[in-house]
Design a protein around this motif. Structure first.
Motif, PDB file in Angstrom:
ATOM      1  N   PRO A   4      20.604   6.153  66.113  1.00  0.00           N
ATOM      2  CA  PRO A   4      21.783   6.301  67.132  1.00  0.00           C
ATOM      3  C   PRO A   4      21.625   5.164  67.988  1.00  0.00           C
ATOM      4  CG  PRO A   4      20.224   8.313  67.243  1.00  0.00           C
ATOM      5  CD  PRO A   4      19.596   7.389  66.166  1.00  0.00           C
ATOM      6  N   TYR A   5      22.563   4.611  68.290  1.00  0.00           N
ATOM      7  CA  TYR A   5      23.065   3.476  69.462  1.00  0.00           C
ATOM      8  C   TYR A   5      23.458   4.025  70.645  1.00  0.00           C
ATOM      9  CZ  TYR A   5      27.817   4.490  68.169  1.00  0.00           C
ATOM     10  OH  TYR A   5      29.049   4.896  68.065  1.00  0.00           O
ATOM     11  N   ILE A   6      23.190   3.388  71.610  1.00  0.00           N
ATOM     12  CA  ILE A   6      23.356   3.599  72.995  1.00  0.00           C
ATOM     13  C   ILE A   6      24.665   2.680  73.492  1.00  0.00           C
ATOM     14  CG2 ILE A   6      23.027   3.319  75.509  1.00  0.00           C
ATOM     15  CD1 ILE A   6      21.354   5.461  74.134  1.00  0.00           C
ATOM     16  N   GLY A   7      25.735   3.354  73.999  1.00  0.00           N
ATOM     17  CA  GLY A   7      26.878   2.697  74.252  1.00  0.00           C
ATOM     18  C   GLY A   7      28.143   3.279  73.424  1.00  0.00           C
ATOM     19  N   VAL A   8      29.324   2.509  73.389  1.00  0.00           N
ATOM     20  CA  VAL A   8      30.380   2.856  72.942  1.00  0.00           C
ATOM     21  C   VAL A   8      30.926   1.973  71.684  1.00  0.00           C
ATOM     22  CG1 VAL A   8      32.840   3.419  73.262  1.00  0.00           C
ATOM     23  CG2 VAL A   8      31.137   3.872  74.957  1.00  0.00           C
ATOM     24  N   LYS A   9      31.003   2.336  70.530  1.00  0.00           N
ATOM     25  CA  LYS A   9      31.719   1.512  69.379  1.00  0.00           C
ATOM     26  C   LYS A   9      33.006   2.020  69.054  1.00  0.00           C
ATOM     27  CE  LYS A   9      27.141  -0.251  67.852  1.00  0.00           C
ATOM     28  NZ  LYS A   9      26.053  -0.195  66.741  1.00  0.00           N
ATOM     29  N   ASN A  10      34.004   1.440  69.162  1.00  0.00           N
ATOM     30  CA  ASN A  10      35.314   1.665  68.586  1.00  0.00           C
ATOM     31  C   ASN A  10      35.736   3.065  69.194  1.00  0.00           C
ATOM     32  OD1 ASN A  10      35.285  -0.398  66.654  1.00  0.00           O
ATOM     33  ND2 ASN A  10      34.108   0.759  65.344  1.00  0.00           N
ATOM     34  N   GLY A  11      35.366   3.093  70.621  1.00  0.00           N
ATOM     35  CA  GLY A  11      35.843   4.421  71.368  1.00  0.00           C
ATOM     36  C   GLY A  11      35.132   5.516  70.971  1.00  0.00           C
ATOM     37  N   ARG A  12      33.721   5.457  70.409  1.00  0.00           N
ATOM     38  CA  ARG A  12      32.811   6.553  70.038  1.00  0.00           C
ATOM     39  C   ARG A  12      31.516   6.405  70.587  1.00  0.00           C
ATOM     40  NH1 ARG A  12      35.152  10.633  67.316  1.00  0.00           N
ATOM     41  NH2 ARG A  12      32.890  11.400  66.868  1.00  0.00           N
ATOM     42  N   LEU A  13      30.935   7.542  71.082  1.00  0.00           N
ATOM     43  CA  LEU A  13      29.656   7.386  71.422  1.00  0.00           C
ATOM     44  C   LEU A  13      28.829   7.795  70.017  1.00  0.00           C
ATOM     45  CD1 LEU A  13      29.813   9.648  74.527  1.00  0.00           C
ATOM     46  CD2 LEU A  13      29.248   7.419  74.417  1.00  0.00           C
ATOM     47  N   SER A  14      27.577   7.373  69.886  1.00  0.00           N
ATOM     48  CA  SER A  14      26.664   7.591  68.762  1.00  0.00           C
ATOM     49  C   SER A  14      26.650   8.987  68.268  1.00  0.00           C
ATOM     50  CB  SER A  14      25.299   7.186  68.933  1.00  0.00           C
ATOM     51  OG  SER A  14      24.440   7.308  67.925  1.00  0.00           O
ATOM     52  N   THR A  25      30.812  15.320  72.919  1.00  0.00           N
ATOM     53  CA  THR A  25      32.019  15.615  73.226  1.00  0.00           C
ATOM     54  C   THR A  25      32.852  15.406  71.754  1.00  0.00           C
ATOM     55  OG1 THR A  25      32.712  13.997  74.286  1.00  0.00           O
ATOM     56  CG2 THR A  25      32.439  16.026  75.646  1.00  0.00           C
ATOM     57  N   GLN A  26      31.932  14.389  71.110  1.00  0.00           N
ATOM     58  CA  GLN A  26      32.637  13.367  69.933  1.00  0.00           C
ATOM     59  C   GLN A  26      32.010  14.053  68.722  1.00  0.00           C
ATOM     60  OE1 GLN A  26      32.487   9.588  71.435  1.00  0.00           O
ATOM     61  NE2 GLN A  26      34.728   9.494  71.574  1.00  0.00           N
ATOM     62  N   THR A  27      31.127  14.756  68.598  1.00  0.00           N
ATOM     63  CA  THR A  27      30.166  15.138  67.583  1.00  0.00           C
ATOM     64  C   THR A  27      31.114  15.978  66.370  1.00  0.00           C
ATOM     65  OG1 THR A  27      28.047  15.927  66.435  1.00  0.00           O
ATOM     66  CG2 THR A  27      29.110  17.191  68.482  1.00  0.00           C
ATOM     67  N   ASP A  28      30.784  15.681  65.240  1.00  0.00           N
ATOM     68  CA  ASP A  28      31.380  16.517  64.408  1.00  0.00           C
ATOM     69  C   ASP A  28      30.604  17.850  63.838  1.00  0.00           C
ATOM     70  OD1 ASP A  28      33.373  14.739  63.708  1.00  0.00           O
ATOM     71  OD2 ASP A  28      32.257  13.507  62.416  1.00  0.00           O
ATOM     72  N   GLN A  29      29.264  17.921  64.632  1.00  0.00           N
ATOM     73  CA  GLN A  29      28.436  19.122  64.447  1.00  0.00           C
ATOM     74  C   GLN A  29      28.897  20.119  65.363  1.00  0.00           C
ATOM     75  OE1 GLN A  29      24.223  17.889  63.805  1.00  0.00           O
ATOM     76  NE2 GLN A  29      25.172  15.892  64.124  1.00  0.00           N
ATOM     77  N   GLU A  30      29.564  21.257  65.052  1.00  0.00           N
ATOM     78  CA  GLU A  30      30.098  22.374  65.925  1.00  0.00           C
ATOM     79  C   GLU A  30      29.303  22.893  66.903  1.00  0.00           C
ATOM     80  OE1 GLU A  30      33.051  24.197  67.331  1.00  0.00           O
ATOM     81  OE2 GLU A  30      33.302  23.132  65.720  1.00  0.00           O
ATOM     82  N   GLU A  31      27.967  23.039  66.344  1.00  0.00           N
ATOM     83  CA  GLU A  31      26.927  23.873  67.376  1.00  0.00           C
ATOM     84  C   GLU A  31      26.501  22.897  68.391  1.00  0.00           C
ATOM     85  OE1 GLU A  31      24.507  21.962  64.047  1.00  0.00           O
ATOM     86  OE2 GLU A  31      26.421  22.857  64.282  1.00  0.00           O
TER      87      GLU A  31
END
Length: 133
Positions: A4-14, A25-31
């Motif tokens: 995992p990186y710290i920061g924003v890349k292409n409008g996304r957090l790690s 808020t941006q994870t693909d993992q539902e839980e």
């Protein structure tokens, strides 16, 4: 999965790791997914509310800050574990994305989720006071 990186890349957090010690808020993992925060008035007002909330939280230090991003570190009370808490202020969609993750270990016993629920609730209550919702 890459580290995992710290920061924003292409409008996304790690992305969150597979271990249960992260929420975003941006994870693909539902839980692990939480709702983004809606801007209050404008970027400046929204960011100042987040800064105020972070300044009131114990053992929380803002490490990095720029126009559309804040990275804070929260240190646990007893064992001094550090968690990374990030906020990305998406001006296009007028929302605040966030990610909170433990640096080490596997389980966090729900600490990151509880922290971000508390910050979200605090933000929503301040937003109502600041802005007619």
């Amino acid at each position: 999965m890459s580290k995992p990186y710290i920061g924003v890349k292409n409008g996304r957090l790690s992305e969150c790791p597979t271990s249960p010690n992260c929420v975003s808020t941006q994870t693909d993992q539902e839980e692990k997914r939480m709702d983004a925060l809606v801007f209050t008035k404008d970027l400046e007002t929204t960011k100042s509310l987040i800064e105020e909330i972070l300044s009131e939280r114990q053992r929380t230090t803002i490490e990095t800050e720029n126009e559309n991003y804040i990275h804070a570190v929260v240190e646990s009370k007893w064992i001094k574990f550090k968690d990374d808490v990030e906020f990305y202020f998406d001006q296009k969609d007028e929302v605040v994305h966030f990610r909170s993750a433990s640096r080490v270990g596997y389980s966090d016993f729900g600490v990151n989720k509880k922290r971000m629920e508390a910050i979200s609730q605090h933000y929503d209550s301040m937003r109502r006071e600041t802005h007619d919702v």
